[in-house]
Design a protein around this motif. Structure first.
Motif, PDB file in Angstrom:
ATOM      1  N   LYS A 114       1.802   3.771   9.519  1.00  9.89           N
ATOM      2  CA  LYS A 114       1.061   2.942   8.563  1.00  9.89           C
ATOM      3  C   LYS A 114       1.988   2.272   7.549  1.00  9.89           C
ATOM      4  O   LYS A 114       1.705   1.189   7.038  1.00  9.89           O
ATOM      5  CB  LYS A 114       0.064   3.840   7.816  1.00  9.89           C
ATOM      6  CG  LYS A 114      -1.333   3.288   7.744  1.00  9.89           C
ATOM      7  CD  LYS A 114      -2.264   4.268   7.001  1.00  9.89           C
ATOM      8  CE  LYS A 114      -2.625   3.787   5.623  1.00  9.89           C
ATOM      9  NZ  LYS A 114      -2.599   4.800   4.577  1.00  9.89           N
ATOM     10  N   GLY A 115       3.101   2.925   7.292  1.00 12.92           N
ATOM     11  CA  GLY A 115       4.075   2.372   6.353  1.00 12.92           C
ATOM     12  C   GLY A 115       4.607   1.008   6.780  1.00 12.92           C
ATOM     13  O   GLY A 115       4.991   0.196   5.940  1.00 12.92           O
ATOM     14  N   GLN A 116       4.618   0.758   8.093  1.00  9.99           N
ATOM     15  CA  GLN A 116       5.078  -0.540   8.580  1.00  9.99           C
ATOM     16  C   GLN A 116       4.107  -1.649   8.166  1.00  9.99           C
ATOM     17  O   GLN A 116       4.517  -2.728   7.766  1.00  9.99           O
ATOM     18  CB  GLN A 116       5.220  -0.511  10.109  1.00  9.99           C
ATOM     19  CG  GLN A 116       6.322   0.411  10.591  1.00  9.99           C
ATOM     20  CD  GLN A 116       7.700  -0.156  10.278  1.00  9.99           C
ATOM     21  OE1 GLN A 116       7.995  -1.298  10.574  1.00  9.99           O
ATOM     22  NE2 GLN A 116       8.544   0.640   9.659  1.00  9.99           N
ATOM     23  N   GLU A 118       2.138  -1.442   5.577  1.00 11.28           N
ATOM     24  CA  GLU A 118       2.205  -1.573   4.120  1.00 11.28           C
ATOM     25  C   GLU A 118       3.432  -2.362   3.704  1.00 11.28           C
ATOM     26  O   GLU A 118       3.369  -3.186   2.794  1.00 11.28           O
ATOM     27  CB  GLU A 118       2.206  -0.177   3.490  1.00 11.28           C
ATOM     28  CG  GLU A 118       0.879   0.536   3.717  1.00 11.28           C
ATOM     29  CD  GLU A 118       0.809   1.894   3.063  1.00 11.28           C
ATOM     30  OE1 GLU A 118       1.872   2.418   2.670  1.00 11.28           O
ATOM     31  OE2 GLU A 118      -0.317   2.420   2.947  1.00 11.28           O
ATOM     32  N   ALA A 119       4.551  -2.110   4.393  1.00  8.76           N
ATOM     33  CA  ALA A 119       5.773  -2.845   4.056  1.00  8.76           C
ATOM     34  C   ALA A 119       5.550  -4.339   4.308  1.00  8.76           C
ATOM     35  O   ALA A 119       5.914  -5.166   3.470  1.00  8.76           O
ATOM     36  CB  ALA A 119       6.945  -2.327   4.876  1.00  8.76           C
ATOM     37  N   GLY A 120       4.954  -4.662   5.443  1.00 12.42           N
ATOM     38  CA  GLY A 120       4.699  -6.070   5.756  1.00 12.42           C
ATOM     39  C   GLY A 120       3.776  -6.713   4.737  1.00 12.42           C
ATOM     40  O   GLY A 120       4.070  -7.775   4.195  1.00 12.42           O
ATOM     41  N   ARG A 121       2.679  -6.040   4.473  1.00  9.08           N
ATOM     42  CA  ARG A 121       1.695  -6.608   3.532  1.00  9.08           C
ATOM     43  C   ARG A 121       2.255  -6.714   2.123  1.00  9.08           C
ATOM     44  O   ARG A 121       1.981  -7.660   1.405  1.00  9.08           O
ATOM     45  CB  ARG A 121       0.407  -5.781   3.532  1.00  9.08           C
ATOM     46  CG  ARG A 121      -0.355  -5.725   4.843  1.00  9.08           C
ATOM     47  CD  ARG A 121      -0.614  -7.084   5.486  1.00  9.08           C
ATOM     48  NE  ARG A 121      -1.314  -8.052   4.642  1.00  9.08           N
ATOM     49  CZ  ARG A 121      -2.618  -8.118   4.481  1.00  9.08           C
ATOM     50  NH1 ARG A 121      -3.399  -7.280   5.134  1.00  9.08           N
ATOM     51  NH2 ARG A 121      -3.175  -9.008   3.702  1.00  9.08           N
ATOM     52  N   SER A 122       3.068  -5.725   1.743  1.00  6.21           N
ATOM     53  CA  SER A 122       3.595  -5.754   0.369  1.00  6.21           C
ATOM     54  C   SER A 122       4.576  -6.910   0.175  1.00  6.21           C
ATOM     55  O   SER A 122       4.849  -7.322  -0.938  1.00  6.21           O
ATOM     56  CB  SER A 122       4.280  -4.426   0.021  1.00  6.21           C
ATOM     57  OG  SER A 122       5.545  -4.348   0.629  1.00  6.21           O
ATOM     58  N   LEU A 123       5.117  -7.438   1.276  1.00  5.23           N
ATOM     59  CA  LEU A 123       6.028  -8.584   1.171  1.00  5.23           C
ATOM     60  C   LEU A 123       5.277  -9.907   1.145  1.00  5.23           C
ATOM     61  O   LEU A 123       5.883 -10.965   1.048  1.00  5.23           O
ATOM     62  CB  LEU A 123       7.011  -8.579   2.347  1.00  5.23           C
ATOM     63  CG  LEU A 123       8.080  -7.487   2.292  1.00  5.23           C
ATOM     64  CD1 LEU A 123       8.751  -7.329   3.653  1.00  5.23           C
ATOM     65  CD2 LEU A 123       9.121  -7.807   1.235  1.00  5.23           C
ATOM     66  N   GLY A 124       3.952  -9.837   1.285  1.00  5.10           N
ATOM     67  CA  GLY A 124       3.156 -11.058   1.228  1.00  5.10           C
ATOM     68  C   GLY A 124       2.793 -11.612   2.598  1.00  5.10           C
ATOM     69  O   GLY A 124       2.189 -12.674   2.700  1.00  5.10           O
TER      70      GLY A 124
ATOM     71  N   ASN B  73      -2.106 -12.275  -1.011  1.00  5.62           N
ATOM     72  CA  ASN B  73      -0.774 -12.444  -0.406  1.00  5.62           C
ATOM     73  C   ASN B  73       0.168 -13.173  -1.357  1.00  5.62           C
ATOM     74  O   ASN B  73       1.363 -12.892  -1.404  1.00  5.62           O
ATOM     75  CB  ASN B  73      -0.883 -13.187   0.924  1.00  5.62           C
ATOM     76  CG  ASN B  73      -1.650 -12.367   1.945  1.00  5.62           C
ATOM     77  OD1 ASN B  73      -1.491 -11.153   2.017  1.00  5.62           O
ATOM     78  ND2 ASN B  73      -2.500 -13.027   2.701  1.00  5.62           N
ATOM     79  N   PHE B  83       9.277   1.873  -0.977  1.00  9.44           N
ATOM     80  CA  PHE B  83       8.496   3.044  -0.566  1.00  9.44           C
ATOM     81  C   PHE B  83       9.370   4.297  -0.484  1.00  9.44           C
ATOM     82  O   PHE B  83      10.571   4.223  -0.270  1.00  9.44           O
ATOM     83  CB  PHE B  83       7.873   2.795   0.808  1.00  9.44           C
ATOM     84  CG  PHE B  83       6.937   1.618   0.848  1.00  9.44           C
ATOM     85  CD1 PHE B  83       5.580   1.789   0.649  1.00  9.44           C
ATOM     86  CD2 PHE B  83       7.411   0.336   1.089  1.00  9.44           C
ATOM     87  CE1 PHE B  83       4.713   0.704   0.694  1.00  9.44           C
ATOM     88  CE2 PHE B  83       6.554  -0.746   1.134  1.00  9.44           C
ATOM     89  CZ  PHE B  83       5.202  -0.562   0.929  1.00  9.44           C
ATOM     90  N   ASN B  87      10.373   2.471   5.011  1.00  5.87           N
ATOM     91  CA  ASN B  87       9.573   1.562   5.828  1.00  5.87           C
ATOM     92  C   ASN B  87      10.328   0.297   6.219  1.00  5.87           C
ATOM     93  O   ASN B  87       9.781  -0.801   6.206  1.00  5.87           O
ATOM     94  CB  ASN B  87       8.267   1.182   5.110  1.00  5.87           C
ATOM     95  CG  ASN B  87       7.395   2.392   4.837  1.00  5.87           C
ATOM     96  OD1 ASN B  87       7.690   3.483   5.296  1.00  5.87           O
ATOM     97  ND2 ASN B  87       6.325   2.197   4.097  1.00  5.87           N
TER      98      ASN B  87
END
Lengths: 214, 240
Positions: A114-116, A118-124, B73, B83, B87
């Motif tokens: 799931k962290g993948q 979250e990492a993607g989404r957190s970058l926009g 976004n 994190f 990640n």
């Protein structure tokens, strides 16, 4: 014996070409179906989720022989949709493999941490960008072994289309047997021909797995 | 910069955040401490909507995150996140990890993104690792790449979710150094951490959170030397 093997072989060579055509085209279309349905099974949208789930459970819950009869005879009877035998076979493999591949896709995508996401989404990145650039490439690697299995299963499933007289491998052998009253050699050789495809497929698959380190 | 008003967050019937209100100013470094399960990570994850907000408001740089019209976004491009478990994207090289979002989100060309990434790698001391895959890096190196990746979007705020908790003790220092440099440059930072030394040295303010409530928020000086709340005293006595 040798003579009969020689006699049946040209029929089987013809049959295996059709078997391969139906399998390859069917599984490729099945993969496209499976990718969409598999991701649909992970959707938060209830309509998409329900549709995908009904599709998977219906197809997995009925025999492929019933599916091909339904497509070839059933649709023709009620709606007047007349597929030729080969098209009907390709559709049956595509729809059937699609359901199993959907489960492979779902499992592959779910196996990514799931962290993948979250990492993607957190970058926009949007959720579809995250799927495309981050999740899918990783998930696809993990799907390769079960996809290879599915290819082999679908290949063997095409033998059921002998029931609607598609000139695939088994039907070709059967034709030879019923016209010559020789039964051992044709069916033995039909088995050998399947193995000629399946065993190298498994070896290639093993090699790919090792290369990808999955 | 960040306004939090009566923030509530529930998972099912469990209320994890029970009404948090605070304001974090530009260039401020806030460290969030508290026992495990206190809601400190959840609080942080509400600041970029990795968790949906149950009720209350978070206003990030003038944009209300709870307003459905806000493009989340867009907000996230201004809010970097680091994190606990790094990640990093294992199928991409270090450089690709950093350039992916600038290329796909901001529409930079490969070369432009590389021009952004190389100085950042330099900054975190990993310019020689641009073309390797994350699996060959140590935990500390991974986390520094993760920081560079977040910085590549040129964020206004950086969120750190226990950035050193998964690291071997000898690797904690290198990550904290990078974070200190960032603080010195005036980055607005919210850091959930167990590193009390870092909180004391770098933090402008420390929030002590327990049972989903800010029990105490004050300067590190006051929190560590003269805590007012009995829960803060109890927590600090256990860990210091």
């Amino acid at each position: 014996m040798i003579e009969n093997i020689k006699g049946v072989s040209p029929y089987l060579i013809e049959g295996i070409q059709l078997t391969l055509l139906i399998t390859i085209v069917g599984v490729l279309i099945g993969f496209v179906i499976g990718a969409f349905i598999g991701i649909g099974r992970l959707s938060k949208n209830k309509l998409i989720y329900s549709f995908s789930s009904i599709y998977v459970e219906t197809i997995r819950g009925t025999p492929i022989l019933v599916q091909i009869f339904f497509i070839y005879f059933g649709l023709s009877d009620l709606f007047g949709i007349n597929f030729d035998k080969i098209t009907a076979s390709i559709i049956a493999i595509a729809i059937n493999a699609g359901a199993y591949i959907a489960e492979i896709v779902r499992g592959g995508v779910q196996s990514i941490d799931k962290g993948q996401w979250e990492a993607g989404r957190s970058l926009g990145l949007t959720s579809s960008q995250t799927m495309r650039y981050i999740i899918w490439p990783q998930a696809f690697k993990r799907m390769i072994p079960p996809l290879g299995n599915q290819f082999i299963i679908s290949l063997k499933d095409t033998s059921l289309f002998s029931a609607i007289a598609v000139n695939e491998l088994l039907y070709q052998g059967k034709q030879f047997a019923t016209t010559t009253f020789v039964y051992f050699e044709p069916y033995f050789m039909v088995g050998v021909f399947y193995l000629i495809i399946t065993i190298p497929s498994m070896i290639v698959l093993r090699m790919v797995e090792r290369r990808l380190d999955v | 910069m960040i306004h939090v008003k009566d923030l509530h967050k529930s998972f099912g019937t469990t209320e994890v955040l029970k009404g948090l209100t605070t304001e974090i100013k530009e260039k401020e470094v806030v460290c969030v401490i508290g026992p495990s399960g206190s809601g400190k990570s959840t609080f942080l994850r509400c600041l970029n909507l990795l968790e949906d907000i149950t009720s209350g408001q978070v206003i990030m740089d003038g944009r209300d995150l709870t307003d459905p019209k806000t493009n989340i976004n867009d907000v996230r491009t201004d809010v970097g996140m680091v994190f606990q478990h790094f990640n990093l994207f294992p199928h991409k090289t270090v450089l690709e990890n950093i350039t992916l979002a600038p290329i796909k989100v901001k529409g930079l060309s490969n070369q432009e993104a590389k021009d952004v990434a190389i100085p950042l790698l330099d900054k975190v001391g990993l310019s020689d690792k641009a073309d390797v895959y994350p699996s060959s890096l140590s935990g500390g190196q991974k986390q520094r790449v993760a920081i560079a990746r977040a910085l590549a979007m040129n964020p206004k705020v950086m969120l750190f979710d226990e950035p050193t908790s998964a690291l071997d003790p000898e690797l904690v220092g290198e990550v904290l150094e990078v974070m200190k440099d960032l603080a010195k440059e005036g980055m607005t930072m919210v850091v959930v951490t167990h590193e009390m030394g870092f909180a004391r040295e770098v933090g402008d303010r420390v929030f002590f959170i327990d049972e989903g409530i800010f029990m105490e928020e004050d300067t590190p000086e006051n929190i560590f030397h003269n805590p007012q709340n009995p829960r803060t005293q109890e927590f600090l006595s256990k860990i210091l």
